[in-house]
Design an enzyme around this catalytic site. Structure first.
Site, short mmCIF file in Angstrom:
data_model
loop_
_atom_site.label_atom_id
_atom_site.label_comp_id
_atom_site.label_asym_id
_atom_site.label_seq_id
_atom_site.Cartn_x
_atom_site.Cartn_y
_atom_site.Cartn_z
N SER A 678 -60.73 22.70 12.98
CA SER A 678 -61.14 22.73 11.59
C SER A 678 -60.05 23.38 10.73
CB SER A 678 -62.48 23.47 11.47
OG SER A 678 -63.06 23.28 10.19
N ASP A 751 -67.91 13.09 11.82
CA ASP A 751 -67.78 14.48 11.40
C ASP A 751 -68.72 14.74 10.23
OD1 ASP A 751 -66.85 16.95 10.23
OD2 ASP A 751 -64.95 16.68 11.27
N HIS A 785 -68.57 17.42 13.80
CA HIS A 785 -67.47 18.37 13.61
C HIS A 785 -67.19 19.15 14.89
CE1 HIS A 785 -64.66 20.58 11.21
NE2 HIS A 785 -65.22 21.74 11.48
#
Length: 824
Positions: A678, A751, A785
């Site tokens: 991330s 995601d 994610h």
């Protein structure tokens, strides 16, 4: 002859095509080395849920890695939600597959006979601790189950189909017998069918008033989407007798975002969303009504009708009532917060928020009980807004000053607003060393309330210190503001507070682990001399990963070039021989700080047992790497401009970490890789673009082009129109030509995180490929994610290990010369 020649050419072309195909063809999901698989397949240490009566606990056995088939179930992406239409439930969720009831007094256990293939969620105890309820998601519905704590026997509540898409699907009423639930409306018809021909264009319109828009995922896109969301999100409220199963509907079906019964059980606080919906915001921003119903479904008071929250400033709040809740110590008293500054943090006002109260029968005017100078903060309230009251009726209120990141907590008596508030704590929100802890709560009339014993409450916290976390339990006197330390984890273990077993704080449950002992639960006793007792073990879980005990770890501190203190946890592989220089992985995630002192504070503990799960970078240890885990990358500065020097600070931090590891004799500076997930992936790409410190990088689920997040990213407050140079400077996409180290990119195809759309990785790959970089992009079907499916996790680990083995561990000596700062 011509035909024969043509045939030969065709054969040659086919062979060439097949050759190209063999290079690009997928070989199926890969598996990492056996020693990695053995750890992935290790048993899971159970979790625990303590009864409010303090006599029983439920041990929960989770399924750590569901099969990819679970993630491949039908999914609707609507209004920021992901819905499984087959079961009318969230599409992806954590669940347990087994339950054990354990008595705290004698440790006796009962294996609860859960249904085959159980997917257990939403475990809820009744306030008296005699019963517990949970949900079980099946392929085509969500069922309600109720258990008897004394016997461990459970039963399915027949003819009850729960709608768990949003809101609170199951809640105990204060009578400890009745459940307030959200049902799939029994009379609803078939789901809306997709029209073969669109009936109208998909249209959006703005009124001309400003309203920043974050880059949300899974939004509504068409009138058909609107109909689907309304269909699957609509519930029927009902009261269910947990013993007989008798079901009594309450009111009309609606989209319930929250339901909360009053402490006297005669009212229900309802948050009900409705049309018109938005194509730019998730359902949390939709128009809604805040109402108080009676248990027949009649609206007895409407607190507010809130419009679409599409004009909330960055770091701002809505102008209507928010953080609405019941006072748990009174029959039916509402408390909420309302902005005094138009919801805009940039407006200059004496007070930002007002805290209001209204008692049943809700016919009088609300009474203002407090004004906050700065923004009212749920995060700053002890135990959050759901536990801001003590069980004696006192109330904690916190405000947050966003520029200094300073938080204050006050204590008031809401029924005596004329009495001055008492300041309890005042500190930097980022100062972990001065964190007083979180108050211990208990169940009270269906609510959570802070346990108050005489003039004291109890505080538990991480106990951050320069030597690592030392969790604690304190008794805090609300009159004198003095703390008495009842318990602190010793220096050779990591032991956290779990629950009180006595109101005077002399008995409580902890969860203890050491570098060589698996986490287990204990009963601790507080006393002096002859009254002191040794801790009593409640559980005796075995070490699930004994093959990891040869791993060594230590906390390492150092300073970067500008004097800011930094740290990492150094992990060394099993069988490491001192003095050996190893290939090394730096894994990090940048954080912003106002000042160097808080930036340099230590987090975490080296006294925890080493446990490696999921697609963790710590698996590199089993392949002979050293790992610099959580290498701090502080970005220090004032909140408005902190990112102006983002690049320079992360390069400085990375160089300092490598230099320290080299100085210690554990790292080969010619074989260092960097990785992150991330915002850590964003960091990784920037480090490869702006330094020559690393031989290769791994960037997972990242964002690389900040023009695609124009209204801010992470903690950046400025928009791209206010700081265009900054957005371009920190975007590795804009300097893709400077990335000359191999980069592995991994991203979930679905995601769900704000800002990290899959297109971020796809476009970054194209930019790197177009400039001749060595790059590989792995897109994971059905993954969000964070990655969950077993096949996905195994494949990610295979990719990571293969990439660094090729480009880091077995890399040829570099001939590039770097500057003293490691920058390009």
């Amino acid at each position: 002859m011509k035909n024969q020649h043509r045939s030969s050419l065709v054969s040659l072309v086919l062979l060439l095509m097949l050759g190209v195909a063999s290079v690009n063809a997928q070989q199926g999901y890969k598996k990492p080395p056996k020693q990695v698989l053995d750890i992935l397949n290790a048993p899971i240490t159970p979790g625990a849920s303590i009864s409010p009566a303090r006599d029983n606990m439920l041990l929960t056995k989770a399924l750590r890695y569901p099969p990819l088939a679970d993630l491949a179930q039908p999914m609707l992406r609507l209004a920021g939600r992901r819905i499984n239409p087959a079961s009318n439930s969230p599409h992806r969720f954590q669940y347990s597959v087994g339950l054990i009831r354990k008595r705290i007094a004698d440790g006796s256990e009962v294996q609860i006979q859960v249904p085959p293939g159980a997917k257990i969620t939403s475990i809820e105890w009744s306030d008296d601790g005699k019963h517990f309820a949970f949900l079980n998601t099946t392929p085509n519905r969500v069922d309600l189950w109720v258990g008897d704590a004394a016997t461990g026997k459970i039963h399915n509540v027949k003819n009850v189909q729960i709608n768990s898409v949003l809101g609170n699907p199951v809640t105990w009423m204060p009578d400890n017998r009745t459940l307030l639930v959200q049902l799939v409306p029994p009379s609803r018809g078939a789901a809306p069918a997709l029209p073969p021909v669109p009936p109208e264009p998909n249209t959006q319109e703005s009124s001309g008033r400003p309203g920043p828009v974050r880059t949300y995922e899974d939004l509504l896109k068409s009138p058909h989407d609107e109909n689907l969301f309304e269909y699957y999100a609509t519930s029927q409220l009902a009261l269910v007798d947990s013993a007989s199963g008798k079901t009594t509907p309450i009111g009309q079906p609606a989209i319930f975002q929250a339901i909360e019964p009053s402490p006297d059980g005669h009212h229900v606080l309802v948050t009900r969303a409705h049309r018109p919906f938005s194509y730019l915001f998730p359902d949390s921003a939709f128009p809604k009504d805040l109402e108080v119903w009676d248990t027949k479904g009649k609206v007895v008071h409407k607190l507010a009708s809130l419009p679409l929250a599409d004009q909330v400033p960055i770091d701002g709040v809505i102008t209507g009532p928010r953080s609405v809740r019941w006072n748990p110590t009174e029959p039916a008293t509402l408390v909420w917060v309302k902005a005094l500054d138009g919801g805009n943090p940039k407006n200059k006002v004496a007070h930002r928020d007002s805290v209001l109260m209204l008692k049943a029968p809700f016919t009088a005017q609300p009474v203002e009980i407090f004004k906050t100078e700065h923004r009212f903060s749920n995060a700053g309230n002890p135990g959050s807004s759901n536990a801001s009251f003590t069980d004696k009726g006192l109330m904690f209120i916190s405000d947050f000053e966003r520029d200094k990141r300073w938080i204050r907590t006050f204590l008031i008596d809401p029924n005596k607003p004329e009495t001055p508030a008492k300041l309890i704590w005042s500190r930097s929100q980022q100062d972990r060393y001065k964190d007083p802890g979180t108050p211990v709560t208990r169940s009270l009339n269906g609510q959570r309330a802070i346990l108050q014993n005489g003039d004291s409450i109890y505080l538990s916290g991480n106990g951050a210190s320069p030597k690592g976390d030392r969790p604690f339990l304190d008794r805090f006197n609300l009159q004198t503001l003095n703390s008495q330390r009842l318990f602190r984890s010793d220096a050779n273990s990591y032991e956290t507070f779990v629950a009180l077993l006595s109101n005077d704080g002399t008995q409580f449950i902890t969860r203890r682990e050491t570098p060589t002992d698996a986490p287990n639960y204990f009963v601790r006793f507080i006393g002096d001399g002859a009254t002191a007792k040794a801790p009593r073990a409640l559980t005796n879980f075995p070490d699930p990963m004994p093959q990891l005990r040869g791993i060594k770890k230590q906390l390492v501190t150092y300073k970067r070039a500008d004097g800011v203190s930094c740290s990492f946890t150094l992990y060394l592989p099993p069988g490491y021989k001192e003095g050996t220089k190893l290939p090394t992985v730096v894994w990090a995630y940048p954080l912003e700080f106002n000042d160097a002192d808080t930036a340099g504070q230590i987090t975490g503990s080296t006294q925890r047992i080493t446990s490696i799960t999921g697609p963790s970078h710590l698996f590199f240890l089993l392949e002979g790497y050293a790992v610099l885990d959580n290498a701090t990358m502080p970005v220090v500065g004032t909140p408005e401009t902190v990112n102006n020097t983002y690049i320079e600070q992360i390069v400085m931090s990375a160089k300092a970490a490598i230099d320290k590891a080299v100085e210690m004799g554990v790292t080969d500076p010619e074989r260092v890789g960097v990785g992150g997930h991330s915002y850590g992936a964003f960091m990784t790409a920037n480090l490869l673009a702006h330094s020559d410190l690393f031989r290769a990088g791994i960037a997972r689920s990242g964002a690389y082009n900040r023009t695609l997040t124009p209204f801010g990213f992470q903690n950046e407050r400025r928009t791209i129109w206010e700081a265009p140079e900054l957005y371009l400077k920190v975007s590795p996409f804009m300097v893709a030509q400077k990335v000359n180290e191999p980069m592995l990119m991994i991203h979930g195809e679905v995601d769900d995180n704000t800002g990290t759309f899959p297109i971020q990785s796809q476009r970054m790959y194209q930019a790197l490929k177009g400039h001749g970089a060595t790059v590989r992009l792995v897109m994971l079907p059905h993954e969000a994610h964070g990655y969950a499916g077993r096949e996905s996790i195994e494949h990610v680990l295979y990719e990571m290990i293969s990439w660094f083995d090729k480009y880091v561990k077995n890399a040829k000596p570099s001939r590039q010369e770097t500057s003293a700062q490691g920058a390009k």
